[in-house]
Structure formats: structure tokens, C-alpha cells
Scaffold this motif. Structure first.
Motif, short mmCIF file in Angstrom:
data_model
loop_
_atom_site.label_atom_id
_atom_site.label_comp_id
_atom_site.label_asym_id
_atom_site.label_seq_id
_atom_site.Cartn_x
_atom_site.Cartn_y
_atom_site.Cartn_z
N ARG A 67 -2.34 11.16 4.15
CA ARG A 67 -1.49 12.13 4.32
C ARG A 67 -1.10 12.60 2.76
NH1 ARG A 67 3.19 11.17 8.09
NH2 ARG A 67 1.58 12.04 9.64
N ILE A 68 -0.90 13.83 2.46
CA ILE A 68 -0.11 14.19 1.23
C ILE A 68 0.79 15.09 1.56
CG2 ILE A 68 -2.14 15.65 0.62
CD1 ILE A 68 -1.57 14.88 -2.33
N ILE A 69 1.68 15.32 0.78
CA ILE A 69 2.92 16.28 0.85
C ILE A 69 2.64 17.08 -0.55
CG2 ILE A 69 5.43 17.24 1.35
CD1 ILE A 69 3.95 15.35 3.47
N VAL A 70 2.37 18.53 -0.18
CA VAL A 70 2.20 19.09 -1.51
C VAL A 70 3.11 20.22 -1.80
CG1 VAL A 70 0.52 20.88 -2.90
CG2 VAL A 70 -0.21 18.87 -1.23
N GLY A 71 3.97 20.23 -2.92
CA GLY A 71 4.89 21.31 -3.23
C GLY A 71 4.22 22.77 -3.41
N ARG A 72 5.07 23.62 -2.58
CA ARG A 72 4.67 25.08 -2.95
C ARG A 72 5.75 25.90 -3.29
NH1 ARG A 72 4.16 29.05 2.06
NH2 ARG A 72 5.06 30.25 0.07
N ALA B 33 8.53 16.00 -7.01
CA ALA B 33 7.49 14.98 -6.45
C ALA B 33 8.01 13.84 -5.64
CB ALA B 33 6.78 14.63 -7.67
N SER B 34 9.37 13.42 -6.30
CA SER B 34 9.82 12.32 -5.21
C SER B 34 10.34 12.72 -4.08
CB SER B 34 11.26 11.73 -6.48
OG SER B 34 10.69 11.24 -7.64
N GLY B 35 11.16 13.96 -3.98
CA GLY B 35 11.65 14.46 -2.82
C GLY B 35 10.44 14.63 -1.82
N LEU B 36 9.24 15.25 -2.31
CA LEU B 36 8.23 15.49 -1.26
C LEU B 36 7.58 14.02 -0.67
CD1 LEU B 36 6.45 18.03 -3.72
CD2 LEU B 36 7.50 18.51 -1.49
N ALA B 37 7.58 13.06 -1.69
CA ALA B 37 7.05 11.86 -1.29
C ALA B 37 8.17 11.29 -0.18
CB ALA B 37 6.99 11.03 -2.24
N LEU B 38 9.38 11.64 -0.33
CA LEU B 38 10.53 10.89 0.76
C LEU B 38 10.28 11.94 2.17
CD1 LEU B 38 13.46 10.37 -1.69
CD2 LEU B 38 12.15 8.62 -0.76
N ILE B 39 9.99 13.22 1.95
CA ILE B 39 9.90 14.03 3.07
C ILE B 39 8.58 13.41 4.03
CG2 ILE B 39 8.83 16.25 3.90
CD1 ILE B 39 10.59 17.65 1.70
N VAL C 226 4.81 8.31 -5.05
CA VAL C 226 4.38 7.73 -3.96
C VAL C 226 5.57 6.83 -3.23
CG1 VAL C 226 2.15 7.31 -4.83
CG2 VAL C 226 3.80 5.66 -5.28
N THR C 227 5.50 6.67 -1.98
CA THR C 227 6.43 5.63 -1.35
C THR C 227 5.72 4.71 -0.81
OG1 THR C 227 6.42 6.98 1.07
CG2 THR C 227 8.22 7.49 -0.95
N ARG C 228 6.38 3.41 -0.59
CA ARG C 228 5.49 2.11 -0.15
C ARG C 228 6.60 1.91 1.04
NH1 ARG C 228 1.62 1.25 -3.76
NH2 ARG C 228 2.10 1.93 -5.99
N ALA C 229 6.43 0.61 1.62
CA ALA C 229 7.07 0.03 2.53
C ALA C 229 8.54 0.16 2.67
CB ALA C 229 6.43 -1.26 3.19
N GLU C 230 9.05 -0.40 1.31
CA GLU C 230 10.42 -0.38 0.98
C GLU C 230 11.15 1.18 1.15
OE1 GLU C 230 8.54 -0.42 -3.09
OE2 GLU C 230 8.18 -1.18 -1.04
N GLY C 231 10.39 2.04 1.00
CA GLY C 231 10.85 3.30 1.36
C GLY C 231 11.32 4.04 0.15
N GLN C 232 11.61 3.50 -1.19
CA GLN C 232 11.59 4.36 -2.31
C GLN C 232 10.66 4.99 -2.95
OE1 GLN C 232 15.05 4.31 -3.58
NE2 GLN C 232 15.48 3.18 -1.55
N ALA C 233 11.12 6.07 -3.35
CA ALA C 233 9.93 6.82 -4.41
C ALA C 233 9.70 6.23 -5.73
CB ALA C 233 10.55 8.45 -4.41
N GLU C 234 8.49 6.26 -6.01
CA GLU C 234 8.03 5.93 -7.24
C GLU C 234 7.09 6.68 -8.04
OE1 GLU C 234 4.65 2.80 -8.92
OE2 GLU C 234 5.65 2.35 -6.86
N PRO D 160 0.88 -1.22 0.16
CA PRO D 160 0.12 0.03 0.03
C PRO D 160 0.78 1.19 0.13
CG PRO D 160 -0.09 -0.80 1.96
CD PRO D 160 0.72 -1.97 1.32
N VAL D 161 0.34 2.30 -0.66
CA VAL D 161 0.92 3.49 -0.56
C VAL D 161 1.08 4.06 1.09
CG1 VAL D 161 0.74 6.06 -1.36
CG2 VAL D 161 0.30 4.05 -2.78
N LEU D 162 2.34 4.52 1.29
CA LEU D 162 2.19 5.01 2.53
C LEU D 162 2.23 6.58 2.46
CD1 LEU D 162 5.23 2.90 4.29
CD2 LEU D 162 2.55 2.67 4.39
N THR D 163 2.98 7.28 1.52
CA THR D 163 2.94 8.64 1.63
C THR D 163 2.95 8.93 0.00
OG1 THR D 163 5.43 8.91 1.20
CG2 THR D 163 4.52 9.06 3.13
N ILE D 164 2.35 10.32 -0.22
CA ILE D 164 2.19 10.70 -1.77
C ILE D 164 2.75 12.28 -1.64
CG2 ILE D 164 0.67 11.88 -3.25
CD1 ILE D 164 -1.28 9.77 -2.81
N GLY D 165 3.68 12.33 -2.64
CA GLY D 165 4.11 13.83 -3.04
C GLY D 165 3.72 14.25 -4.37
#
Length: 440
Positions: free
Chosen positions: A132-137, A417-423, A21-29, A4-9
Motif C-alpha cells: 500500500r502507498i498513499i499518494v498525494g493529489r 508526505a508525513s501526513g499521507l503516511a499517517l493517513i 514512512v510509518t513503522r510499527a511504533e506509528g510515527q512518520a519518518e 518493517p515499513v507499514l505505510t508509505i506516503g
């Protein structure tokens, strides 16, 4: 079964929008979209509105977005309300609403409609959304006297329509910094420059290797509300607008008057062309065209607006910018309907046109360096991202200061987007993000 998706950037950009998105393994996709032109990761920040009526049924409003909106517009430009670059008026108190097919749309309505279409085309990638979602500004929103608090209120209302309950905002260059940090093997102070369509943002971050992994500290940030779209306007202002009557005159009674400049100011933002077409000014433009000293030029302006040639113009301008990033001279060629404009342009000439924007960018870099209390030697790496980073004069700002050997590029359209998902996976999110206006 996919984790499952854990975070969205999400990098909601003036020109393109990218979701990671990031999943359990932690990499941004980075999510891919199966578009008519093939798979893509950069989803164009456009909207299309059409009224469709099937035989024997009531009219129905059809909303499209991204490449599907572009296709609808190209197929039926006269009956499609095409909107792009609408992020550029997120922070504008002067923009309250626009009317489309007798329905009023505020900014958050446009954003909500766009996001719903984006989610639909993402398929399984955004099927089960986490809260949760991390939105860039941007550091500085586009426009004159931008109201950042207003922009975030509008963002909040738009993203809530997708069902998110924990909406956080992070500066876009900070997102790019997190993306770049994956490549670091040693401690480093990194200047990140993010060039979008409407804004240019800069952030300085210190990354350090510790026993608990990579740790980071924000040192400074700055920004300016000009970027690629401002470059586009300079090209149009020098090559296109004079061929559409700018600087000309018209006769009224016994006087000869200059053609109002405000008609051509609309070319500074792509979204304004459709609004101009539907405004009261259009009647005045037609009247002036009948009495112009050079009527053929005003006739071209009327055709560009009436027949929605704005997208074709956008493509011609983008092609010239790309060509001048590679060659010392290139041909500008715009052809749509009966309108044909062609000119040879030297890179040095183009750089002269955009000198004010380059100076504003350089001043923002100065501001970030001053905030951090650093001299050029204190910056170990410079990471450039965004489409405008390909412009040689933009890259030269950093090469002159820091040396070409310290400049890195990559992931120009996916890094934020990848960095936001990692944040979103950070344990102390409050260090890197701010909550939405009503979540405090």
C-alpha cells in the motif's frame, strides 16, 4: 533490526518530491537521500536523459533524476535532455508524449522512470515496499481544463511500475492537516493551505479529542491551478522576456511584424523550454533573429534555448522571490553564457505582478469557507505549508481574514508526505482516500 515499513506516503510535487514512512511504533519518518550536495529530504522532481557511449560499446541511454539530473545537466547542458515540473501536465489531454533520443515517452513513462530513480537513491528506506502507498493529489490539477481522471490513470500506471498493488490517493492539504493535528491539544477546526509549485489547495478539517484518540472530519476543500510557478512566470514576463525580444518586431519582405508571443509563453512552464528548443518553432526563431529590429535581444533568446539556460534562469527567479520575502527591495540578477540581465525590484511591484494569482487563491479560500458554512471566527487555526507560503502577500490573505495569531507554519516541505503516511494507518481509509482507477 529496523521495523518493517507499514505505510508509505509520497508527496509527488511539481518542484520537489518527499517520501515518508510509518513503522510499527506509528510515527512518520521522512526518508533522507544521500545526494552530492549532502543529505536532503526534498528530492527535486527532475529527470535527465543522456546518451552515453563507452569505447567499443553500443550507445546507452542514461537516466538520472533529482539532484543527479541537475548535476548532469549543469555538466553537459547541450547533450542532456533536462525535464522538470512534468507533474504540471499530468492532467493535460493535450500532452500525449514527448520524444527523447528517438524514444517516445508518455507521462506515465516519465513518472515511472522518475520513481524508479527515486527508489534507487532511497536505498534501504524503500528496499522492502509494502503493497500500500498513499499518494498525494492536488484538489485542482494545474493547467487549462485539467482532467483529474486522466491524471489519476497516469499516476496509477506510473506507481504500479514500483510493484504497489494498493494505491490510494488523498488530497494534499488533507495530508498536511494530519501532520498538523499532532500538535493539537484541544478540539479545533483547522484550515490548511498548501502552496506547491503548480497548485494551491485548501482544506478545512475538524479535529476532536475522543476516548479513542483524535478523530477528524473533512468539512470542505477547494483549489486553484496556480502557485509558485505562476509567480515565477510573472517575474520572467516582466524582467526577462522583454530583454529576449518580447514586444519587439521583425522585418519580412516589405513589412514589419510583431514577434509572436507564443515563443515566450513557453517560459510559463520550465518543462516547455526544452520542448521549444526541439520544436519546429526553433527554426522560425532563428529566422526572425536575423531580421529583428533589435537582433541582439533575439540572439539572447536563441542562446537561452540553445544552451539550456533554463535552470540558471530558474535559480535567479527563485533567488529573487526568496529575497523579496525578506526585504522590501531586491536585485534580480541572471547571468548565463553571454546573457546578463539585472534589475532592481520592489516587493510592492512584484505583488502587483502576481495580483491575478493572489485573487484566484483568495477566491478558492472563499469557496472552501462557503462549503464549510463558516465565518472567519469559526476557524480556530490556520496551517500554511509549501514554499510559496513564505511570500508575504500570500500570508497576508490569511492574516487579514483570521488574524496573525491563528496562523501556524512548519514542515513546509515535509508535512504532506508525513501526513499521507499517517493517513495510511487509519482504520477507515475510505473516509480519507480514493482508490486508483482500476481498483474500484
Amino acid at each position: 533490526m529496523t521495523d518493517p515499513v507499514l505505510t508509505i506516503g509520497i508527496d509527488f510535487g511539481t518542484t520537489n518530491t518527499v517520501v515518508a514512512v510509518t513503522r510499527a511504533e506509528g510515527q512518520a519518518e521522512v526518508l533522507r537521500f544521500e545526494a552530492p550536495v549532502g543529505d536532503l529530504t526534498a528530492f527535486r522532481s527532475t529527470l535527465g536523459f543522456q546518451m552515453h557511449q563507452a569505447p567499443g560499446q553500443a550507445p546507452e541511454r542514461v537516466v538520472t533524476a533529482g539532484p543527479w539530473a541537475i548535476d548532469a545537466y549543469v555538466e553537459d547542458p547541450l547533450d542532456t535532455r533536462f525535464i522538470q515540473s512534468f507533474k504540471s501536465f499530468a492532467a493535460s489531454p493535450a500532452f500525449t508524449e514527448t520524444v527523447i533520443d528517438n524514444r517516445r515517452y508518455q507521462f506515465e513513462d516519465l513518472l515511472g522512470a522518475f520513481l524508479l530513480q527515486l527508489r534507487g537513491h532511497a536505498g534501504e528506506g524503500m528496499a522492502d515496499l509494502p503493497p500500500r502507498i498513499i499518494v498525494g493529489r492536488p484538489v485542482t490539477f494545474a493547467g487549462g481544463s485539467p482532467d483529474a481522471a486522466l491524471a489519476l490513470e497516469r499516476y496509477q500506471a506510473g506507481f504500479e511500475r514500483l510493484g504497489f498493488t494498493d494505491i490510494r490517493y488523498a488530497y494534499e492539504p488533507v495530508g498536511a492537516a494530519f501532520f498538523f493535528a499532532r500538535t493539537l491539544k484541544t478540539d479545533a477546526t483547522v484550515l490548511v493551505a498548501d502552496f506547491g509549485g503548480g497548485t494551491s489547495d485548501f482544506s478545512i478539517v475538524r479535529f476532536e479529542q475522543t476516548s479513542d484518540g483524535l478523530r477528524s472530519h473533512a468539512l470542505a476543500r477547494s483549489g486553484v491551478g496556480v502557485a509558485g510557478d505562476a509567480f515565477d512566470y510573472r517575474i520572467i514576463d516582466h524582467l526577462v522576456s522583454p530583454e529576449l525580444g518580447k514586444g519587439g518586431q521583425y522585418r519580412t519582405f516589405d513589412k514589419t511584424l510583431p514577434i509572436p508571443q507564443r515563443y515566450y509563453a513557453a517560459f510559463a512552464r520550465w518543462d516547455q523550454l526544452a520542448l521549444l528548443r526541439a520544436s519546429r518553432d526553433m527554426k522560425d526563431i532563428r529566422d526572425i533573429a536575423r531580421n529583428a529590429v533589435e537582433p541582439e535581444k533575439l540572439a539572447r533568446l536563441v542562446e537561452v534555448l540553445d544552451d539550456n539556460h533554463g535552470y540558471a534562469l530558474y535559480q535567479a527567479v527563485s533567488a529573487l522571490k526568496m529575497a523579496l520575502s525578506q526585504d522590501d527591495e531586491a536585485t534580480f540578477a541572471f547571468e548565463a553564457g553571454s546573457v546578463e540581465i539585472e534589475a532592481e525590484v520592489a516587493r510592492a511591484t512584484f505583488e502587483g505582478w502576481i495580483a491575478p494569482e493572489l485573487a484566484a487563491m483568495e477566491a478558492a479560500v472563499d469557496e472552501a469557507m462557503a462549503q464549510a458554512g463558516l465565518e472567519p471566527g469559526g476557524v480556530d487555526r490556520v496551517f500554511l505549508t509549501g514554499g510559496t507560503s513564505f511570500v508575504p502577500a500570500v500570508r497576508d490573505i490569511f492574516a487579514r481574514r483570521f488574524g496573525a495569531d491563528r496562523i501556524e507554519t512548519g514542515g513546509e516541505f515535509e508535512s504532506i508526505a508525513s501526513g499521507l503516511a499517517l493517513i495510511g494507518r487509519e482504520t477507515d481509509l475510505d473516509l480519507w482516500t480514493e482508490r486508483g482507477p482500476e481498483q474500484h
